[in-house]
Design an enzyme around this catalytic site. Structure first.
Site, PDB file in Angstrom:
ATOM      1  N   TYR A  51      -9.827 -15.207  29.361  1.00  0.00           N
ATOM      2  CA  TYR A  51     -11.014 -15.872  28.797  1.00  0.00           C
ATOM      3  C   TYR A  51     -12.244 -15.114  29.234  1.00  0.00           C
ATOM      4  O   TYR A  51     -12.385 -14.788  30.414  1.00  0.00           O
ATOM      5  CB  TYR A  51     -11.104 -17.323  29.301  1.00  0.00           C
ATOM      6  CG  TYR A  51     -10.749 -18.315  28.218  1.00  0.00           C
ATOM      7  CD1 TYR A  51     -11.478 -18.327  27.023  1.00  0.00           C
ATOM      8  CD2 TYR A  51      -9.717 -19.222  28.370  1.00  0.00           C
ATOM      9  CE1 TYR A  51     -11.158 -19.222  26.013  1.00  0.00           C
ATOM     10  CE2 TYR A  51      -9.397 -20.113  27.361  1.00  0.00           C
ATOM     11  CZ  TYR A  51     -10.113 -20.106  26.184  1.00  0.00           C
ATOM     12  OH  TYR A  51      -9.802 -20.980  25.184  1.00  0.00           O
ATOM     13  N   GLU A  53     -15.736 -15.823  27.737  1.00  0.00           N
ATOM     14  CA  GLU A  53     -16.923 -16.297  27.017  1.00  0.00           C
ATOM     15  C   GLU A  53     -18.177 -15.649  27.571  1.00  0.00           C
ATOM     16  O   GLU A  53     -18.372 -15.595  28.786  1.00  0.00           O
ATOM     17  CB  GLU A  53     -17.046 -17.816  27.132  1.00  0.00           C
ATOM     18  CG  GLU A  53     -16.388 -18.503  25.952  1.00  0.00           C
ATOM     19  CD  GLU A  53     -15.641 -19.742  26.342  1.00  0.00           C
ATOM     20  OE1 GLU A  53     -14.826 -19.632  27.276  1.00  0.00           O
ATOM     21  OE2 GLU A  53     -15.880 -20.786  25.711  1.00  0.00           O
ATOM     22  N   ASP A 197     -22.335  -6.154   3.482  1.00  0.00           N
ATOM     23  CA  ASP A 197     -20.969  -6.475   3.893  1.00  0.00           C
ATOM     24  C   ASP A 197     -20.100  -5.308   3.425  1.00  0.00           C
ATOM     25  O   ASP A 197     -19.798  -5.190   2.240  1.00  0.00           O
ATOM     26  CB  ASP A 197     -20.550  -7.796   3.234  1.00  0.00           C
ATOM     27  CG  ASP A 197     -19.117  -8.178   3.577  1.00  0.00           C
ATOM     28  OD1 ASP A 197     -18.358  -7.320   4.075  1.00  0.00           O
ATOM     29  OD2 ASP A 197     -18.752  -9.349   3.348  1.00  0.00           O
ATOM     30  N   THR A 223     -15.096  -6.074   8.345  1.00  0.00           N
ATOM     31  CA  THR A 223     -13.822  -6.359   8.984  1.00  0.00           C
ATOM     32  C   THR A 223     -13.310  -5.023   9.516  1.00  0.00           C
ATOM     33  O   THR A 223     -13.790  -3.955   9.138  1.00  0.00           O
ATOM     34  CB  THR A 223     -12.799  -6.959   7.997  1.00  0.00           C
ATOM     35  OG1 THR A 223     -12.791  -6.166   6.816  1.00  0.00           O
ATOM     36  CG2 THR A 223     -13.151  -8.384   7.647  1.00  0.00           C
ATOM     37  N   LYS A 226      -9.281  -3.214   7.131  1.00  0.00           N
ATOM     38  CA  LYS A 226      -9.057  -2.721   5.759  1.00  0.00           C
ATOM     39  C   LYS A 226      -9.026  -1.192   5.798  1.00  0.00           C
ATOM     40  O   LYS A 226      -8.153  -0.636   6.446  1.00  0.00           O
ATOM     41  CB  LYS A 226     -10.135  -3.280   4.834  1.00  0.00           C
ATOM     42  CG  LYS A 226     -10.108  -4.824   4.752  1.00  0.00           C
ATOM     43  CD  LYS A 226     -11.059  -5.351   3.700  1.00  0.00           C
ATOM     44  CE  LYS A 226     -10.973  -6.846   3.524  1.00  0.00           C
ATOM     45  NZ  LYS A 226     -11.760  -7.630   4.485  1.00  0.00           N
ATOM     46  N   ARG A 232      -6.808  -7.032  12.778  1.00  0.00           N
ATOM     47  CA  ARG A 232      -7.550  -8.053  12.021  1.00  0.00           C
ATOM     48  C   ARG A 232      -8.722  -8.516  12.863  1.00  0.00           C
ATOM     49  O   ARG A 232      -8.555  -8.921  14.014  1.00  0.00           O
ATOM     50  CB  ARG A 232      -6.650  -9.256  11.722  1.00  0.00           C
ATOM     51  CG  ARG A 232      -5.398  -8.911  10.971  1.00  0.00           C
ATOM     52  CD  ARG A 232      -4.841 -10.112  10.282  1.00  0.00           C
ATOM     53  NE  ARG A 232      -5.627 -10.388   9.101  1.00  0.00           N
ATOM     54  CZ  ARG A 232      -5.474  -9.757   7.936  1.00  0.00           C
ATOM     55  NH1 ARG A 232      -4.563  -8.828   7.796  1.00  0.00           N
ATOM     56  NH2 ARG A 232      -6.215 -10.059   6.905  1.00  0.00           N
TER      57      ARG A 232
HETATM   58  N1  DSN Z   1      -9.399 -11.193   1.263  1.00  0.00           N
HETATM   59  C1  DSN Z   1     -10.165  -9.977   1.241  1.00  0.00           C
HETATM   60  C2  DSN Z   1      -9.850  -9.157   0.059  1.00  0.00           C
HETATM   61  O1  DSN Z   1      -8.694  -9.143  -0.351  1.00  0.00           O
HETATM   62  O2  DSN Z   1     -10.719  -8.474  -0.464  1.00  0.00           O
HETATM   63  C3  DSN Z   1     -11.604 -10.222   1.375  1.00  0.00           C
HETATM   64  O3  DSN Z   1     -11.847 -11.134   2.394  1.00  0.00           O
END
Ligand code: DSN
Length: 414
Positions: A51, A53, A197, A223, A226, A232
Site C-alpha cells: 500500500y 497511498e 486523449d 492508457t 494499447k 493495463r
Molecule cells: N475500449 C477501448 C477501445 O477499444 O478503443 C477504448 O477504451
C-alpha cells in the site's frame, strides 16, 4: 508457497487456454497488444503486496522506500519519452484518468467539447450514459459526412458558438492525423483548456511516427496497454500549472492505493519504448495498417477516410451487404478477433452496427510485415464473403493458425 497450478488448477487451466488462443489466433482489435515477458513479470511481482497511498516522499504508509524509487524512475522515463513537464503514473485505467482531468480542469456543469462516440470518439468524451456526459455540459463535434474526417473549420464553428471551458481531442476509432495545433489555436480563441486523449496512438507518438501533442496541449492522458504495449493502466501528463490539481484529483480525489506492481510494469514499458527498436515497431505498425487498408480497398471494401495515417481503420461493410456483427462473428470463427464498430451517421444500432474496426499493433508485435498484412486482408475478405459457410471458414481458420505458428508469441511457457 504453492504455484498457481497447484493452488488453483481451474484458473491455471483457463489461463493456459487463453495463452494458446493468443498464440494461435490473430489479434486485430485496434486497442489490444501483447506485452513483453518483462512487463508481465513486473505485473506478477511482490509489488502487488504494497500500500502506498500518496506520492513519492509523502506516503500514508510505511515501508515505501523501494516503491518511491520505482515511482520516481517511472515518472522520469515517462517524462523523457513524451517530453512532459509533469506526469502522474497512478491512474488505474483510461476512464479514471479522464475523470481526474475533468475534476482537475473544469467544474460539474461546465461546457466541454469532444468528438461524438459514433464518429470515432470515446465514451468518456461526453457520451450521455457516461460520467462525462452526465456531469458536464457537452457539445460534440462530428466528422464531415463526405470525407469522414474532422473538419477544423466546423470544430471552430462549434467552439465559437458554445464557448466551452475545455476542448478534447482524441479518439478510439479515427484513422487520420489530428491537427493538434489547430485545436490549440481554437481553444486559445475561446479561452478553453486543451485536453488530448492519446490512448490509441501513444505508442506511435512515443515511437516518433506521429506528432506529439504533449508540448502543445495543457493536459494529455493515455492508457499504457494499447500501441504503447505496456500493462493495463494509464498516465496523465500536464503542464506544471495543472500538476497540483491533477495529483490531488487522482489521489485522494478518486483513487486510494496505487497499483505498484502495474506502475512498475509501466516503467518497464517506458524503458522499452525508449529503445530504437520501438521506433521501428511504431513505423511498421502504420505501414502494416496502410497495406491492410489498401488491400481491402482493392477488394472493394469502403475504408472510412479512404485509408489510414495510424494503426487502425474502420471498414464500412454496407456495400458488402453484411453487418458489423455478422463480420465479427465470422472472423472470430476463423481465429481473428476484431471489434464491430458504428460508422458516422450509422442507421444501425451499436450492438449490430454497419462496420468493423481493425488494427495492426498486435500483429506487428508478432513480427508480421506488409506481406502478412496483405495476406490477412485477403483472409478477412474470404471469411466475410463466406460468413455462412462453416466448412469454408474452417479452412480459413487452418490458414490463420499456420500463419500464427510462423510468428510465435510467447511459446509454450506463457
Ligand atoms: N475500449 C477501448 C477501445 O477499444 O478503443 C477504448 O477504451
Amino acid at each position: 508457497m504453492h504455484s498457481l497450478k497447484q493452488t488453483d488448477p481451474e484458473i491455471s487451466a483457463i489461463i493456459a487456454k487463453e495463452a494458446l488462443r493468443q498464440e494461435d489466433e490473430l489479434e486485430l482489435i485496434a486497442s489490444e497488444n501483447y506485452t513483453s515477458r518483462a512487463v508481465m513479470e513486473a505485473c506478477g511481482s511482490v509489488l502487488t503486496n504494497k500500500y502506498s497511498e500518496g506520492y513519492v516522499g509523502k506516503r500514508y504508509y510505511g515501508g515505501n522506500e523501494y516503491i518511491d524509487e520505482m515511482e520516481t524512475l517511472a515518472i522520469a522515463r515517462a517524462k523523457e519519452l513524451f517530453g512532459a513537464e509533469h506526469v502522474n503514473i497512478q491512474p488505474l485505467s483510461g476512464s479514471p484518468a479522464n475523470l481526474a482531468v475533468y475534476m482537475a480542469a473544469v467544474k460539474p456543469g461546465d461546457k466541454v467539447l469532444g468528438l461524438k462516440l459514433d464518429h470515432g470518439g470515446h465514451l468518456s468524451h461526453g457520451h450521455p450514459v457516461n460520467f462525462s456526459g452526465l456531469n458536464y455540459n457537452f457539445s460534440q463535434y462530428e466528422v464531415d459526412e463526405k470525407t469522414q474526417r474532422i473538419d477544423m473549420n466546423k470544430v471552430r464553428e462549434v467552439a465559437l458558438r458554445e464557448r466551452p471551458k475545455m476542448i478534447i481531442a482524441g479518439f478510439s476509432a479515427y484513422s487520420r492525423d489530428i491537427d493538434w495545433k489547430a485545436f490549440k489555436s481554437i481553444a486559445d480563441e475561446v479561452g478553453a483548456v486543451t485536453f488530448a486523449d492519446i490512448a490509441h496512438i501513444a505508442g506511435l507518438i512515443a515511437g516518433k511516427a506521429l506528432e506529439n501533442p504533449v508540448a502543445i496541449f495543457d493536459i494529455v492522458t493515455t492508457t499504457t496497454h494499447k500501441t504503447l504495449r505496456g500493462p493495463r493502466g494509464a498516465i496523465i501528463m500536464c503542464k506544471s500549472r495543472f500538476q497540483k490539481d491533477v495529483d490531488r484529483t487522482v489521489f485522494p480525489g478518486i483513487q486510494g492505493g496505487p497499483h505498484d506492481h502495474i506502475n512498475a510494469a509501466k516503467a518497464v514499458c517506458f524503458k522499452e519504448a525508449l529503445q530504437p527498436s520501438f521506433r521501428a515497431y511504431a513505423t511498421q505498425t502504420i505501414k502494416n495498417a496502410q497495406a491492410m487498408a489498401g488491400e481491402l480497398m482493392q477488394r472493394g471494401y469502403k475504408i472510412l477516410t479512404d485509408g489510414t495515417d495510424n494503426h487502425l481503420m474502420v471498414v464500412d461493410l454496407r456495400s458488402k451487404d453484411v453487418t458489423g456483427k455478422i463480420a465479427e462473428v465470422a472472423l472470430e470463427k476463423v481465429g481473428i478477433s476484431c471489434s464491430r464498430s458504428t460508422i458516422p451517421f450509422d442507421t444501425r444500432k451499436a450492438l449490430d452496427p454497419s462496420g468493423i474496426r481493425l488494427g495492426t499493433p498486435a500483429l506487428t508485435t508478432r513480427g508480421m510485415g506488409t506481406a502478412e498484412a496483405i495476406l490477412v486482408a485477403g483472409l478477412i475478405d474470404d471469411a466475410v464473403r463466406h460468413h455462412a459457410d462453416d466448412a469454408k471458414l474452417n479452412g480459413i481458420r487452418a490458414q490463420i493458425r499456420e500463419l500464427c505458428r510462423q510468428f510465435p508469441l510467447y511459446g509454450n511457457d506463457a
